[in-house]
Design a protein around this motif. Sequence first.
Motif, mmCIF file in Angstrom:
data_model
loop_
_atom_site.group_PDB
_atom_site.id
_atom_site.type_symbol
_atom_site.label_atom_id
_atom_site.label_comp_id
_atom_site.label_asym_id
_atom_site.label_seq_id
_atom_site.Cartn_x
_atom_site.Cartn_y
_atom_site.Cartn_z
ATOM 1 N N HIS A 73 0.845 -1.186 0.000
ATOM 2 C CA HIS A 73 0.000 0.000 0.000
ATOM 3 C C HIS A 73 0.887 1.245 0.000
ATOM 4 C CE1 HIS A 73 -3.652 -2.273 0.607
ATOM 5 N NE2 HIS A 73 -3.109 -2.906 1.619
ATOM 6 N N ALA A 74 0.403 2.312 -0.566
ATOM 7 C CA ALA A 74 1.169 3.556 -0.644
ATOM 8 C C ALA A 74 1.619 3.992 0.748
ATOM 9 C CB ALA A 74 0.312 4.644 -1.285
ATOM 10 N N GLY A 75 2.914 4.272 0.876
ATOM 11 C CA GLY A 75 3.457 4.737 2.133
ATOM 12 C C GLY A 75 3.725 3.652 3.156
ATOM 13 N N CYS A 76 3.456 2.396 2.818
ATOM 14 C CA CYS A 76 3.641 1.287 3.754
ATOM 15 C C CYS A 76 4.922 0.534 3.389
ATOM 16 C CB CYS A 76 2.448 0.338 3.713
ATOM 17 S SG CYS A 76 2.594 -1.046 4.855
ATOM 18 N N LYS A 77 5.758 0.262 4.379
ATOM 19 C CA LYS A 77 7.017 -0.421 4.129
ATOM 20 C C LYS A 77 6.883 -1.937 4.178
ATOM 21 C CE LYS A 77 9.899 3.369 5.868
ATOM 22 N NZ LYS A 77 10.946 3.765 6.851
ATOM 23 N N LYS A 78 5.700 -2.412 4.545
ATOM 24 C CA LYS A 78 5.485 -3.847 4.599
ATOM 25 C C LYS A 78 4.850 -4.344 3.304
ATOM 26 C CE LYS A 78 5.006 -4.625 9.593
ATOM 27 N NZ LYS A 78 4.147 -5.208 10.656
ATOM 28 N N TRP A 79 5.314 -5.506 2.859
ATOM 29 C CA TRP A 79 4.692 -6.128 1.697
ATOM 30 C C TRP A 79 3.312 -6.648 2.077
ATOM 31 C CZ3 TRP A 79 7.316 -4.395 -2.064
ATOM 32 C CH2 TRP A 79 8.702 -4.366 -2.061
ATOM 33 N N MET A 80 2.389 -6.613 1.139
ATOM 34 C CA MET A 80 1.027 -7.066 1.407
ATOM 35 C C MET A 80 0.951 -8.582 1.603
ATOM 36 S SD MET A 80 -0.968 -4.727 -1.414
ATOM 37 C CE MET A 80 -2.579 -5.420 -1.067
ATOM 38 N N TYR A 81 1.685 -9.307 0.770
ATOM 39 C CA TYR A 81 1.552 -10.762 0.773
ATOM 40 C C TYR A 81 2.856 -11.492 1.111
ATOM 41 C CZ TYR A 81 -2.509 -9.260 -1.953
ATOM 42 O OH TYR A 81 -3.651 -8.622 -2.375
ATOM 43 N N GLY A 82 4.000 -10.847 0.916
ATOM 44 C CA GLY A 82 5.283 -11.522 1.066
ATOM 45 C C GLY A 82 6.080 -11.057 2.261
ATOM 46 N N THR A 83 7.088 -11.839 2.611
ATOM 47 C CA THR A 83 8.061 -11.486 3.634
ATOM 48 C C THR A 83 9.413 -12.057 3.216
ATOM 49 O OG1 THR A 83 7.713 -13.494 4.976
ATOM 50 C CG2 THR A 83 6.347 -11.572 5.489
ATOM 51 N N ASP A 103 14.397 -5.860 0.517
ATOM 52 C CA ASP A 103 14.431 -5.834 -0.954
ATOM 53 C C ASP A 103 14.366 -7.233 -1.545
ATOM 54 O OD1 ASP A 103 14.621 -3.081 -0.965
ATOM 55 O OD2 ASP A 103 16.815 -3.065 -1.040
ATOM 56 N N ILE A 104 14.473 -8.258 -0.678
ATOM 57 C CA ILE A 104 14.448 -9.636 -1.167
ATOM 58 C C ILE A 104 13.356 -10.415 -0.445
ATOM 59 C CG2 ILE A 104 15.845 -11.673 -1.694
ATOM 60 C CD1 ILE A 104 18.342 -10.029 -1.256
ATOM 61 N N PRO A 105 12.082 -10.108 -0.707
ATOM 62 C CA PRO A 105 11.019 -10.960 -0.154
ATOM 63 C C PRO A 105 11.001 -12.287 -0.912
ATOM 64 C CG PRO A 105 10.074 -9.347 -1.634
ATOM 65 C CD PRO A 105 11.544 -9.027 -1.555
ATOM 66 N N VAL A 106 10.716 -13.371 -0.203
ATOM 67 C CA VAL A 106 10.834 -14.668 -0.872
ATOM 68 C C VAL A 106 9.685 -15.640 -0.618
ATOM 69 C CG1 VAL A 106 13.340 -14.672 -1.094
ATOM 70 C CG2 VAL A 106 12.312 -15.485 1.000
ATOM 71 N N PRO A 162 5.764 -20.170 11.939
ATOM 72 C CA PRO A 162 7.222 -20.036 12.041
ATOM 73 C C PRO A 162 7.958 -20.427 10.775
ATOM 74 C CG PRO A 162 6.334 -21.020 14.035
ATOM 75 C CD PRO A 162 5.198 -20.965 13.042
ATOM 76 N N SER A 163 7.579 -21.538 10.153
ATOM 77 C CA SER A 163 8.313 -21.985 8.965
ATOM 78 C C SER A 163 8.144 -21.015 7.810
ATOM 79 C CB SER A 163 7.855 -23.390 8.554
ATOM 80 O OG SER A 163 6.477 -23.411 8.229
ATOM 81 N N GLY A 214 11.282 -17.629 5.038
ATOM 82 C CA GLY A 214 11.485 -16.471 4.177
ATOM 83 C C GLY A 214 12.741 -15.701 4.535
ATOM 84 N N GLN A 215 12.972 -15.534 5.845
ATOM 85 C CA GLN A 215 14.166 -14.819 6.282
ATOM 86 C C GLN A 215 15.434 -15.562 5.884
ATOM 87 O OE1 GLN A 215 14.320 -11.575 8.202
ATOM 88 N NE2 GLN A 215 16.094 -11.986 6.928
#
Length: 800
Positions: free
Chosen positions: A318-328, A332-335, A595-596, A601-602
């Motif tokens: 979302h505009a102005g939001c630093k979190k991804w909507m669906y990914g983690t 810069d590397i959501p997976v 957790p998994s 993702g991390q």
Amino acid sequence: MTQKNDITVKSDMGEISLDNSGAAIGAARVSPEKSYIGSPALLKKVIEEDDQEAWAEIKAKIDYTYENMDKAMSALDQAEGLLQRVQAKIKAGKKLLLKPNLVTVENIEPYSHLLFNGVVANTDWAFLAAVMRWFHDKGGVRYSRMCMGEAASNSTYRAAQYTQVKKTGRAVTPEAAYEGKCDDFYGGWGFYFVRRYLAETLPAGSDENPMLGYEESLSGEFVAPGDVGDRLMIYDLNRLHDDPNRGRAIDLPDGECFKSIVLHKAIVGGDPSDPEDCRKYPGCVLVNVPKLKVHSQAMFTNAIKNLGIGLYPLQANHAGCKKWMYGTPDTDIPVIKSRIPHQVWVPELDPKQMIPVKGEDGVYKVEKTGGLTGTMLDIIRAAAGQDVMMLHIVDGIETVNRDHQGVGLGQALAEGLIMASSDVAAVDLMCARYLFCNMGLKKAVEAGLDDGFGGAFPQIQPVPKLEGKAITTGQALDNPISRDFSIAKAIEWGMGQSDYFITGWDDVSGAPLASYGGRLGYVSDGAFTDIHTKHMYWDIYKMPWDLQKTFFGYLDAVDELEGLSMKKEFLEAFDETGDGVVSYEENGKKGIFGPSLFLGGQFISYRGEKDQKNVFKGFFDLTANPLRGTDPAWSAEGHYFNREFFWGAQAVVAMAMAFIKKDVPDQFYPDMTWGNGAWPSFAQLKNAHIHQITYGWKFPKRIGLFSLWGCAFGYADRYLNNSRFVGEKFGVPNPKAPHLYLDALKNGELEPLDFVLYVPEGFGAGGMVPHVQETSDPAKVFTAEFDGGKIQWPDRPLEE
């Protein structure tokens, strides 16, 4: 839909009438070795030696697949007039968008240029080449009116990883990773070779050039579908963050997990109120090309799953939001698409350790959702509501057993199948029936097990049983399909039907394909012969759901042997309906998958970073944090969220122990042995399994680098020892590093590295391994510290 003729044939059950109504499924059975099996070794020769004979052999394999693809697709076209509908959509301006299933995005490993059996996870690029050629040659669709689109979870990680391996020149984009070739660097999937094959099979004098669009993949230049001209484009369907106008929010008021879903406009088209946007984004005919595989959470992954997870964009916010909507993670590397529900009861997670949070009453905080089924069907319905015609063409030539993720644990099996349908429910049901039934027609019908759709498709499973002082192995019939709700729910939503008939050609027997009672077979000399798998398909990450008879049999045996109540406790944790059966929707109320998803993702995101020491930390967290949740004595908070679920992982090890080819004394029950079909006691199993997780799967013969001890050592070697033993090869630490270090330590070549791994009492490997300290302190169990305690894993909690 009904076939013209009611055909009666002979069978081992007497005279039967072949299926002739319901959804049409076009099918072909091929000789797998004539198709793309064997292509990776040939492609290695093409890449490294420019071997033209090897390329000619690859082309011949794709030609063979194409010829049989035509048998399946032409049969489907004859049954339902498929091409006429597709051509009308293309004439109206839509693109033919082909969406493969690319979990790892890697059919070409960048160092070896090979694809290994255990890491197979993707739709094969050669299969997609045959699909595209069919639409071109038989459907008259120019390659520039086609495009490939994918929102693979690993695409951003692979691009980052390949950029580090490539070292020089321009960075590797996700689109270039899909291509498999960036300048002189080879690594990724292989669409570049799809282009090459298509270009070389064009008729003489053609004005088409499928290589156009390749440079845009390498540069990362985005060209809207309406502006591509003569180019064949790849669309990274994840990539919405740099231009949110490429995505469109689709309202879904009756969505079970989402009331609005953002999708790439290459799929759903432009804003209907904006003519220019609709010109740039005309929408598509969506050709879904899944790989037939088992899955770690869903019953299996095929047509529904490939769209139901594969269309969510990782890089949407979302505009102005630093979190991804669906990914983690939010880097810069959501997976991983961790923020879409993968289970009905979704947990609140501790933001530091990424484990479920307990309330004041000691119960885990969870929120009820539509689960994975809701997640998948929501997005398919959202896309279908935007006039997106869908067709599903299944790559079942080489299926995947045991694990779908491509992490080295999967098993590629040659089944030789191509299945195609415009009905997502029917094709998934047919494929599930093939995958999960390993017995013939007559015996299956006699067994009397209904799969929930009126079909007879049981699976033969091994079942442990306590006999005297031994847990022996027998057999029983189970029916995993009856525990799945995704197909039935798709039918309920009007997305398809359970009735179908199969039409096509079997190149193996040289006879037409047909079906009876939903079962695949061929007809020769007036007789129907059924075709079924010889394998037992299941996923190692969810044995209690797939091999439920096997798992419950083992719990019954150890309960009786050791005076336990594990089966009762497992059912209390997961059987919400109280019917004694645990369905694929019943994942408990403790947040077992949270957790998994987030820690996984991390870990994968760390693998794409230039500084590789955090890779070891990521894997340690992914393993240790959930492990501490298996026993309240192993964490200061008394966590138990993973307790019963963990028994499933242990039962996988128990089955592996049961089928080794020797008799081994059970340490805890002197009159027992395990191996050669005999299962271990649970006490023996727990001792072996925790030691394996701590020191490696081949311990005590070998210490694994990606074990808890190995990760602590690897980090210490990178952080304190300039990577002397793990090496500097990006993304590929030396697996022999632990033993090189221990040998050097034994020979007095260096001082011990400054790290300590804390383990529960009884799991210190008998003092065989240095840097290990047994502890009864719950706060220290499965933690590690380095450099005199300056660094601790897990990280100290953040102060308010």
